[in-house]
Design a protein around this motif. Structure first.
Motif, PDB file in Angstrom:
ATOM      1  N   PHE A  49     -43.363  79.231  -7.720  1.00  0.00           N
ATOM      2  CA  PHE A  49     -42.083  78.715  -8.230  1.00  0.00           C
ATOM      3  C   PHE A  49     -41.008  79.808  -8.168  1.00  0.00           C
ATOM      4  O   PHE A  49     -39.900  79.585  -7.664  1.00  0.00           O
ATOM      5  N   GLU A  52     -35.093  70.841 -13.698  1.00  0.00           N
ATOM      6  CA  GLU A  52     -36.051  70.644 -12.606  1.00  0.00           C
ATOM      7  C   GLU A  52     -36.332  69.150 -12.388  1.00  0.00           C
ATOM      8  O   GLU A  52     -36.565  68.718 -11.260  1.00  0.00           O
ATOM      9  N   GLU A  92     -37.729  79.630  -5.808  1.00  0.00           N
ATOM     10  CA  GLU A  92     -36.382  79.640  -6.398  1.00  0.00           C
ATOM     11  C   GLU A  92     -35.597  80.886  -5.966  1.00  0.00           C
ATOM     12  O   GLU A  92     -34.379  80.827  -5.789  1.00  0.00           O
ATOM     13  N   GLU A 111     -38.080  71.644  -4.079  1.00  0.00           N
ATOM     14  CA  GLU A 111     -37.880  71.122  -5.435  1.00  0.00           C
ATOM     15  C   GLU A 111     -38.928  70.048  -5.741  1.00  0.00           C
ATOM     16  O   GLU A 111     -39.446  69.987  -6.854  1.00  0.00           O
ATOM     17  N   HIS A 147     -42.394  71.878  -6.338  1.00  0.00           N
ATOM     18  CA  HIS A 147     -42.660  72.652  -7.573  1.00  0.00           C
ATOM     19  C   HIS A 147     -42.134  71.973  -8.836  1.00  0.00           C
ATOM     20  O   HIS A 147     -41.991  72.610  -9.876  1.00  0.00           O
ATOM     21  N   THR A 198     -33.302  67.927 -10.474  1.00  0.00           N
ATOM     22  CA  THR A 198     -33.314  68.338  -9.052  1.00  0.00           C
ATOM     23  C   THR A 198     -34.403  67.579  -8.284  1.00  0.00           C
ATOM     24  O   THR A 198     -34.229  67.269  -7.113  1.00  0.00           O
TER      25      THR A 198
HETATM   26 FE   LIG Z   1     -36.497  74.105  -8.782  1.00  0.00          FE
END
Ligand SMILES: [Fe+2]
Ligand SMILES: [Fe+2]
Length: 278
Positions: free
Chosen positions: A77, A133, A81, A169, A172, A136
Motif C-alpha cells: 500500500f 480509500e 501510494e 486503488e 489495495h 477512491t
Molecule cells: Fe489508495
C-alpha cells in the motif's frame, strides 16, 4: 469477510511507471473540454499531500499488526501510494506551470494540517484514510469498468496515469480498512469520518475546479456547466450510479471486499501493465 483477516490481495505489486507528463499536454486534456479536465486536475492536485497522509496514517499502526499478510499489504500500500504521489506531483508541477498557483498554497496548508492530525489524532487520521480509500475505490471502478466512458477521450499520457492509478486503488482498497478494524473498529467513528471527508472533498475539489475555470475565463459560460453536468451526472457520468456503493460504507458489517472487484482487476491488470511498460 472476517475483518480480522487480511484481504485476498497479499503481495501488492508496486509498479513504477514512467509516464511522461510533458508540457505538450494541453490545459483541456479530456476531450478538449474545460470542466472535466479541471475537475480531474483538482482531484489530482490533492493527491500529493493526501496520499502522503494516507501512508503516515496506516504506518502509524504498522508495529501493532501481527498478521504477516496484512503487514505485507501495508508495505505494498505504502509503495503504491508513494508512486501515485510521485506522478501526481509531476502533474501538479504541470498545473503550476499553467499558472494555477492557488493549488500550491492550498496544498501547503493541508500538508501542515494533516501532519498535525497524524500526530494528534491517529485514529481519526486512519478512519479518514479508510473512508477516502472507499471513495477512491468507487471512482476507480467507474474509470476501469468502461474505458470508453472516461479514458478514451483523454490525452494518452493522462489516460495511462488515471488507469494505472485506478487499478492500484482497486487492488489495495481494503488495506487501510483492515488496519482500522484491528486498532480502532468503532463504526461511529468511521461513519462520521466518511461524512466529514465527503463534505471536505466535495468542497475542496469544487473550489479548485472553479478556480482553474475562472483563470481560464470560462467559469461563467453555460457550455462549461453543461459539460460539468454531462461529465458528472449524465449518462455514464462519473458520479452516476455510485449511490449504493457509497451508502454501503455506513452498514455495520461493511467490508471493502463485499464489493467484488477481482474480475475487473484480473481483466485490467495486464492491459494497464502493457500500457505503462511494466
Ligand atoms: Fe489508495
Ligand atoms: Fe493512490
Amino acid at each position: 469477510m472476517d475483518p480480522g483477516q487480511a484481504g485476498p490481495r497479499a503481495g501488492l505489486a508496486v509498479r513504477r511507471p514512467e509516464i511522461e507528463l510533458s508540457t505538450h499536454i494541453p490545459r483541456h486534456w479530456l476531450a478538449g473540454e474545460a470542466f472535466p479536465s479541471h475537475f480531474l486536475d483538482a482531484l489530482s492536485s490533492t493527491f500529493p499531500f493526501g496520499e502522503s497522509f494516507f501512508v503516515r496514517s496506516v504506518n502509524h499502526y504498522r508495529d501493532q499488526i501481527d498478521d504477516p499478510a496484512l503487514a505485507e499489504q501495508i508495505r505494498g500500500f505504502a509503495g503504491q501510494e508513494g508512486q501515485h504521489s510521485r506522478l501526481h506531483d509531476e502533474h501538479l508541477a504541470l498545473l503550476l506551470g499553467h499558472g494555477y498557483a492557488l493549488l500550491a498554497a492550498r496544498n501547503r496548508f493541508f500538508d501542515r494540517l494533516l501532519r498535525w492530525q497524524n500526530r494528534r489524532q491517529p485514529k481519526v487520521s486512519l478512519a479518514a484514510t479508510a473512508a477516502i480509500e472507499h471513495l477512491t475505490a468507487i471512482l476507480a471502478r467507474q474509470v476501469l469498468s468502461d474505458p470508453s466512458r472516461f479514458t478514451a477521450g483523454m490525452h494518452p499520457a493522462m489516460a495511462r496515469l488515471w488507469r494505472w492509478h485506478a487499478l492500484e486503488e482497486a487492488e489495495h482498497k481494503s488495506v487501510a480498512f483492515d488496519v482500522l478494524m484491528r486498532v480502532a473498529p468503532s463504526p461511529w467513528r468511521r461513519r462520521l469520518m466518511m461524512l466529514l471527508v465527503t463534505l471536505e472533498l466535495v468542497f475542496e475539489v469544487s473550489l479548485r475546479s472553479c478556480y482553474m475555470l475562472y483563470q481560464d475565463g470560462v467559469l461563467f459560460r453555460r457550455e462549461t456547466w453543461s459539460q460539468g453536468w454531462r461529465f458528472l451526472f449524465g449518462r455514464g457520468g462519473l458520479l452516476r450510479g455510485i449511490g449504493a456503493d457509497y451508502r454501503a460504507w455506513y452498514r455495520r458489517d461493511f467490508h471493502p471486499d463485499s464489493i467484488d472487484d477481482r474480475a475487473l482487476i484480473e481483466l485490467q491488470a495486464p492491459r494497464v501493465a502493457a500500457e505503462i511498460g511494466y
